[in-house]
Design a protein around this motif. Sequence first.
Motif, PDB file in Angstrom:
ATOM      1  N   SER A 283       0.830  -1.182  -0.063  1.00 19.62           N
ATOM      2  CA  SER A 283      -0.222   0.212  -0.053  1.00 19.62           C
ATOM      3  C   SER A 283       0.744   1.214  -0.091  1.00 19.62           C
ATOM      4  N   GLN A 392     -13.586  -1.900   6.735  1.00 19.04           N
ATOM      5  CA  GLN A 392     -12.608  -2.343   5.913  1.00 19.04           C
ATOM      6  C   GLN A 392     -11.754  -3.613   6.639  1.00 19.04           C
ATOM      7  N   GLU A 394      -8.692  -4.721   5.247  1.00 16.30           N
ATOM      8  CA  GLU A 394      -7.324  -4.321   4.898  1.00 16.30           C
ATOM      9  C   GLU A 394      -7.012  -2.775   4.974  1.00 16.30           C
ATOM     10  N   VAL A 395      -6.282  -2.524   5.752  1.00 18.71           N
ATOM     11  CA  VAL A 395      -5.992  -1.012   5.833  1.00 18.71           C
ATOM     12  C   VAL A 395      -4.518  -0.500   6.240  1.00 18.71           C
ATOM     13  N   TYR A 404      -7.294   2.260   2.148  1.00 17.63           N
ATOM     14  CA  TYR A 404      -7.884   1.186   1.914  1.00 17.63           C
ATOM     15  C   TYR A 404      -7.828   0.778   0.441  1.00 17.63           C
ATOM     16  N   TRP A 410      -5.023   2.168  -3.814  1.00 23.24           N
ATOM     17  CA  TRP A 410      -5.421   2.338  -2.569  1.00 23.24           C
ATOM     18  C   TRP A 410      -5.800   3.862  -2.302  1.00 23.24           C
TER      19      TRP A 410
END
Length: 452
Positions: A283, A392, A394-395, A404, A410
């Motif tokens: 990310s 969420q 996946e952060v 996110y 992202w």
Amino acid sequence: MRRSPLPYYNNKIYGVANSQFTPENAAELGAVLGTLVGEGALVTAARDYYPPSRMLKRAFTAGLMSTGASVIDFHSATLPEVSFAVKRFGAKAGVHFSVTPFGDNGIQLRVLDAAGVEISSERLEDILSMLESHHAVRAIPTRIGWVTYAEYIHDVYVSSASGFVDSSPISAKEPLVLVDMNFGPANEVLPNLLSAIGAKFIAVNSSRPPHNVIPRQLPSLRSLRTLGELCRATGATFAVALSSDASHAYFVDDKGRFIDPDRFLALLALMLPQGSRLAITDSASHIVDSIAEKNKLTLIRVKGIAGDIARGVRRLRVNLGATDSGEVVFPQFSLAPDGVLLTAKLLEMLSTEEIRLSTAVDAIPEPPYYTLELDAEASVGLKVLDALFLEQTEVAVAPGAIKYRVGDTWVKVSLDADKSKIYVGAETVSRSSTEIVKREFDRIRELAESLG
């Protein structure tokens, strides 16, 4: 965040104290972990200063003891100390209780394996599945485990960490550092570490949390703004604000400017010796890639969080692991993200290179970014971030900001409390990025209106 007997996110168990996360299910959760590590196993345990963390850790410890596991209890200590102690004492696991980065009165539990690494999501799901089925094997009364209190972990950690830092260039310059402990137990280690390596410091928020303050894991935007003002007033080398468990660190340069975690990752890539291997989360900004290529580093992107990087350290053979949430792992020292050690190592880098932090930051180009802004009061903005966090799975988080994933993009949502603005943006790495930002902006505008 996924739902289960207890909610969890980013490999951490979470719950509002005394409603979701109660002493009863904390004790049963401890018994589940004790069943997994086995009778006679050793587990290290610590917590931050928030009273609910203390309550839940004690209940969890009782559950561990009921299975015959023994506990080394460090009372209040940082996550890096717990990870360091797991290997130091040959423990089978480690646990740390602290406040969450979102919501009020939430407590999170981080479980570490025998290497001191945060357990994987698959392992965590196994634990929660056992909790749901009440699968715990209790010991007979004569084999119930023991609790040993070991507050000397602070001295052991500082002694080892100071030996991991080249203090000679630091002590020669005696730099001044401002440190915000965020009302966490880092106040029992960071001042001693800075003194040991020859740095001067001014500490703020270094007490237990006041009764009128509901703490959060990450430092507030207000705290960072205050650090910037103090930096300019004192001429400090830099300022650092730690998370309540000292796993995250956020920096303000000598000009009083907050360094966005993505830019700080690029800064690390700029300052690492050529030929180094750096692992980062997927990310993170792509500006890190260009800096790493220019500096002739091997850059490895890893899907997940700091624990995912740490689990692959031996296979990846990296010199450093880092996330865009303010976490940095020094694998030669420990496999947990360590904001305390990062502060000392940044001093070492700056003192060795004889460079000002602001000069290094200014050398990093701005990435191409597409951003839309929305008017919103600061209180509404914080509610928006909390709501986004909860939805969420996946952060990446930072003070006043969250990233996110939407498809391959992202999306970053951040606050400017002074201007009463919410910013929604993304790096323009593909044609679809701007369209995704526009859709998310519309959704967040509706969310803000509903929460206002």
